[in-house]
Motif scaffolding. Structure first.
Motif, PDB file in Angstrom:
ATOM      1  N   MET A  82       0.848  -1.279  -0.127  1.00 28.83           N
ATOM      2  CA  MET A  82      -0.062  -0.054  -0.200  1.00 28.83           C
ATOM      3  C   MET A  82       0.978   1.136  -0.074  1.00 28.83           C
ATOM      4  SD  MET A  82      -3.523  -0.142   2.327  1.00 28.83           S
ATOM      5  CE  MET A  82      -4.934  -1.056   1.545  1.00 28.83           C
ATOM      6  N   ALA A  83       1.931   1.449   1.080  1.00 28.32           N
ATOM      7  CA  ALA A  83       2.797   2.526   0.968  1.00 28.32           C
ATOM      8  C   ALA A  83       3.434   2.651  -0.353  1.00 28.32           C
ATOM      9  CB  ALA A  83       3.647   2.332   2.085  1.00 28.32           C
ATOM     10  N   THR A 131       2.940   6.046  -2.445  1.00 29.52           N
ATOM     11  CA  THR A 131       4.003   7.008  -2.837  1.00 29.52           C
ATOM     12  C   THR A 131       4.196   7.379  -4.176  1.00 29.52           C
ATOM     13  OG1 THR A 131       5.273   5.971  -1.160  1.00 29.52           O
ATOM     14  CG2 THR A 131       6.318   7.565  -2.227  1.00 29.52           C
ATOM     15  N   THR A 153       4.528  16.730   4.042  1.00 28.07           N
ATOM     16  CA  THR A 153       5.025  15.838   3.048  1.00 28.07           C
ATOM     17  C   THR A 153       4.547  16.269   1.778  1.00 28.07           C
ATOM     18  OG1 THR A 153       4.676  14.294   4.828  1.00 28.07           O
ATOM     19  CG2 THR A 153       4.753  13.440   2.498  1.00 28.07           C
ATOM     20  N   TYR A 210      13.961  12.209   3.821  1.00 26.52           N
ATOM     21  CA  TYR A 210      12.782  11.308   4.411  1.00 26.52           C
ATOM     22  C   TYR A 210      13.033  10.307   5.304  1.00 26.52           C
ATOM     23  CZ  TYR A 210       7.725  11.458   5.098  1.00 26.52           C
ATOM     24  OH  TYR A 210       6.514  11.613   5.632  1.00 26.52           O
ATOM     25  N   MET A 246      -8.479   9.461  17.328  1.00 25.27           N
ATOM     26  CA  MET A 246      -7.317  10.090  16.702  1.00 25.27           C
ATOM     27  C   MET A 246      -7.842  10.959  15.181  1.00 25.27           C
ATOM     28  SD  MET A 246      -3.659   9.224  16.077  1.00 25.27           S
ATOM     29  CE  MET A 246      -3.188   8.618  14.677  1.00 25.27           C
ATOM     30  N   GLY A 259      -3.133   4.020   6.158  1.00 27.06           N
ATOM     31  CA  GLY A 259      -3.043   4.782   7.401  1.00 27.06           C
ATOM     32  C   GLY A 259      -3.619   3.821   8.515  1.00 27.06           C
ATOM     33  N   ILE A 260      -4.844   3.160   7.998  1.00 27.81           N
ATOM     34  CA  ILE A 260      -5.210   2.161   8.798  1.00 27.81           C
ATOM     35  C   ILE A 260      -4.331   0.843   9.235  1.00 27.81           C
ATOM     36  CG2 ILE A 260      -7.254   0.499   9.156  1.00 27.81           C
ATOM     37  CD1 ILE A 260      -9.205   2.595   8.496  1.00 27.81           C
ATOM     38  N   THR A 282      -1.209   0.913   9.008  1.00 29.34           N
ATOM     39  CA  THR A 282      -0.080   1.497   9.934  1.00 29.34           C
ATOM     40  C   THR A 282      -0.469   1.374  11.294  1.00 29.34           C
ATOM     41  OG1 THR A 282       0.360   3.224   8.094  1.00 29.34           O
ATOM     42  CG2 THR A 282       1.297   3.516  10.310  1.00 29.34           C
TER      43      THR A 282
END
Ligand code: NCC
Length: 330
Positions: free
Chosen positions: A20-21, A25, A103, A119, A213, A257-258, A260
């Motif tokens: 996913m990341a 990106t 970012t 980074y 959050m 995000g989830i 993560t």
């Protein structure tokens, strides 16, 4: 989700996060640098926060077998009933919102090579903060692995990033970009470790923590839109420039995000950094295959160092789901 997750489950989460990341990106950079209408990144950060909240609520609903009453009871108890806990969660959330906006600024003002190399300082920064804030200890071999990983990713990016930047032709303010990214590095490390501290330091479930959050996340991201793009949004609309690819960025950003948060719960922030590094190697390989990127020995060396570092650090065998007991207060 089961407590005391198995190594296979942890590896699965790390693998999903990696893919996913990597796609996030590649796609984020593509949508920010391609010719044509430029969407407002602050709105994307806000929409992503809303999507994460939506997915988290769906998961909570599923956990409570579809009972909206039980979900609202649980949330009421943890949001209205525990204002201090709610307030504590504002810290990582606001810091993440700053990071997510920084970012985009970094990405829009720096060439890919500088962006990626700077980074990567996230990796040692997060390791150091984990030791300082969580009382975690790393063996000398693990510290070596952290630095080998950082070096490996820098080598991979040194070649890969430069080549991508030639094809995108980004122009921007170097100082603004570098400052934004340095802020993002510290924000990433601090917010990640602080979230881990709150999550593992109490019995509150991951999903409730995420609702707490993302409530703050939505609020601070909305403030970001108002402060940075109010006039633009008034003139052109909130979703100006939203192509299907931008929606995909939102989807990957929210899913990423989830995942993560799941990875931080079942492993830790340092391992998340290893997954992110593997994502960079994968996204470079994707650029070689689909964008005609040409790489040389530096990429091969960097990728080998990343793989070596993953093995040096050790697979997620250790139980990092609870915080180590500290002698003095937390
Ligand atoms: O920068 P990074 O992570 O530290 O950012 C963490 C991202 O996860 C979201 N998050 C965190 C905790 C939580 N409970 N819920 C969340 O949604 C935060 O909002 C923040 O966006 C990394 O270590 O390199 C990593 O990188 C990001 C992303 O690629 C970069 O920030 C580039 O913008 C990855 N995020 C995604 O793929 C969406 C993350 O998985 C790993």
């Amino acid at each position: 989700m089961a407590e005391g997750a198995s190594v296979v489950f942890k590896l699965y989460c790390l693998a999903v996060l990696t893919v996913m990341a990597a796609s996030y990106t590649v796609l984020m950079r593509y949508t920010r640098t391609v010719e044509g209408v430029r969407y407002y990144s602050t709105t994307t950060v806000f929409v992503t926060e809303c999507a994460k909240m939506f997915f988290t609520l769906c998961i909570l609903l599923k956990e409570h077998k579809g009972s909206i009453r039980k979900v609202s009871q649980e949330l009421k108890g943890n949001i209205v009933g525990k204002p201090m806990e709610m307030l504590k969660m504002s810290v990582p959330s606001i810091v993440y919102a700053i990071q997510n906006n920084m970012t985009f600024i970094g990405l829009s003002n720096l060439d890919a090579a500088t962006y990626q190399v700077t980074y990567q300082m996230k990796i040692p920064c997060t390791a150091l903060l984990s030791v300082m804030m969580l009382g975690r200890s790393l063996s000398s071999m693990q510290w070596i692995a952290v630095f080998v990983l950082t070096g490996g990713v820098i080598l991979v990016q040194g070649i890969g990033g430069e080549a991508v930047s030639h094809t995108t032709g980004t122009e921007g303010n170097y100082v603004v970009g570098l400052t934004a990214l340095t802020i993002a590095v510290f924000c990433s490390g601090f917010a990640g470790v602080y979230f881990e501290k709150l999550l593992k330091g109490s019995d509150t479930s991951l999903w409730v923590r995420n609702v707490q959050m993302y409530s703050w996340g939505m609020l601070s991201a909305f403030l970001g839109v108002v402060m940075h793009d109010y006039q633009n949004v008034r003139e052109n609309g909130f979703l100006y420039g939203y192509t299907p690819l931008v929606w995909l960025v939102v989807l990957l950003g929210s899913g990423g995000g989830i995942y993560t948060s799941i990875v931080v719960k079942y492993t830790d922030n340092i391992m998340k950094g290893f997954a992110a590094a593997a994502a960079i190697v994968l996204s470079t390989i994707a650029s070689i295959m689909f964008m005609g990127l040409v790489v040389g020995w530096m990429f091969v060396m960097g990728a080998s160092l990343v793989i070596a570092a993953i093995f040096l650090y050790g697979l997620p065998k250790t139980n990092t789901e609870k915080l180590p007991v500290r002698k003095s207060g937390t």
